[in-house]
Write a protein that holds these residues in place. Structure first.
Motif, PDB file in Angstrom:
ATOM      1  N   MET A   1       5.691   9.068 -15.008  1.00 51.25           N
ATOM      2  CA  MET A   1       4.831   8.002 -15.435  1.00 51.25           C
ATOM      3  C   MET A   1       4.076   8.297 -14.253  1.00 51.25           C
ATOM      4  N   LYS A   2       2.554   7.643 -14.588  1.00 49.00           N
ATOM      5  CA  LYS A   2       1.464   7.749 -13.763  1.00 49.00           C
ATOM      6  C   LYS A   2       1.599   6.406 -13.298  1.00 49.00           C
ATOM      7  N   VAL A   3       1.316   6.923 -11.989  1.00 55.08           N
ATOM      8  CA  VAL A   3       1.525   4.697 -10.458  1.00 55.08           C
ATOM      9  C   VAL A   3       0.777   3.893 -10.977  1.00 55.08           C
ATOM     10  N   GLU A   4      -0.225   4.301 -11.524  1.00 55.00           N
ATOM     11  CA  GLU A   4      -1.078   3.783 -11.986  1.00 55.00           C
ATOM     12  C   GLU A   4      -0.637   2.523 -13.210  1.00 55.00           C
ATOM     13  N   LEU A   5       0.073   2.620 -14.084  1.00 51.31           N
ATOM     14  CA  LEU A   5       1.160   2.064 -14.868  1.00 51.31           C
ATOM     15  C   LEU A   5       1.763   1.057 -14.671  1.00 51.31           C
ATOM     16  N   TRP A   6       1.640   0.768 -12.869  1.00 50.75           N
ATOM     17  CA  TRP A   6       3.023   0.234 -11.893  1.00 50.75           C
ATOM     18  C   TRP A   6       1.714  -0.729 -11.328  1.00 50.75           C
ATOM     19  N   LYS A   7       0.815  -0.518 -11.646  1.00 49.14           N
ATOM     20  CA  LYS A   7       0.335  -1.957 -10.393  1.00 49.14           C
ATOM     21  C   LYS A   7       0.388  -2.633 -11.301  1.00 49.14           C
ATOM     22  N   ASP A   8      -0.024  -4.033 -10.439  1.00 52.56           N
ATOM     23  CA  ASP A   8       0.469  -5.755 -10.429  1.00 52.56           C
ATOM     24  C   ASP A   8       1.549  -6.073 -11.431  1.00 52.56           C
ATOM     25  N   ILE A   9       2.661  -4.641 -11.056  1.00 55.25           N
ATOM     26  CA  ILE A   9       4.191  -5.113 -11.387  1.00 55.25           C
ATOM     27  C   ILE A   9       5.035  -5.342 -10.431  1.00 55.25           C
ATOM     28  N   TYR A  10       5.805  -6.486 -10.919  1.00 55.86           N
ATOM     29  CA  TYR A  10       6.772  -7.151 -10.148  1.00 55.86           C
ATOM     30  C   TYR A  10       8.002  -6.945 -11.082  1.00 55.86           C
ATOM     31  N   PHE A  11       8.960  -6.850 -10.349  1.00 53.94           N
ATOM     32  CA  PHE A  11      10.285  -6.912 -10.865  1.00 53.94           C
ATOM     33  C   PHE A  11      11.064  -8.182 -10.583  1.00 53.94           C
TER      34      PHE A  11
END
Length: 155
Positions: A1-11
């Motif tokens: 997965m591209k790292v951009e997909l995880w921008k502003d994602i918090y678990f």
């Protein structure tokens, strides 16, 4: 997965089902993907793993908090809760709630009422897929018996 997909994602920390975030925030951002017909992995049922050992645990109620968290995040990010998101919510609050089957009925009932509150607050009739209308109406009419049956059947 591209790292951009995880921008502003918090678990969310200290909750079970935190991986639900993938369905709500990552997968909808994917524009191009590839699928293969071959089986690429084998799923091993581990009797000591979380899937098996979680049965009957009150912590399974976390699925409610995670769904509400996702909906609050979508609203805060001004992402419209469309048919796709409504389907995910109803799936989480019905088929996934089968994890509650071994809890006492009063706990399942109050979990259902909380789920009904979530559905009424965030979902609207015109955003519901035809196949989801039965479960949607179980929530909006607060019909615990119908919901309980659908959960047991994993529909």
């Amino acid at each position: 997965m591209k790292v951009e997909l995880w921008k502003d994602i918090y678990f969310p920390q200290n909750y079970w089902f935190e991986d639900t975030i993938l369905n709500f925030f990552i997968i909808p951002k994917v524009k191009v993907y590839a699928a293969v017909d071959e089986i690429c992995y084998a799923y091993l049922v581990n009797p000591k793993g979380i899937t098996q050992s979680s049965k009957g645990k009150i912590k399974n109620l976390d699925t409610l908090y995670i769904v509400e968290y996702m909906l609050k995040e979508l609203t805060a990010r001004k992402i419209s809760i469309d048919v796709k998101y409504s389907h995910l919510v109803l799936f989480q609050l019905s088929a996934r709630m089968s994890r509650l089957n071994s809890l006492p009925e009063d706990i399942r009932f109050y979990a259902f009422l909380y789920a009904s509150f979530i559905v009424k607050k965030y979902l609207h009739q015109d955003q519901i897929k035809r196949q989801d209308r039965f479960i949607f109406h179980a929530f909006t009419l607060q019909n615990f018996q119908v919901w309980n049956l659908l959960v047991k059947l994993r529909i």
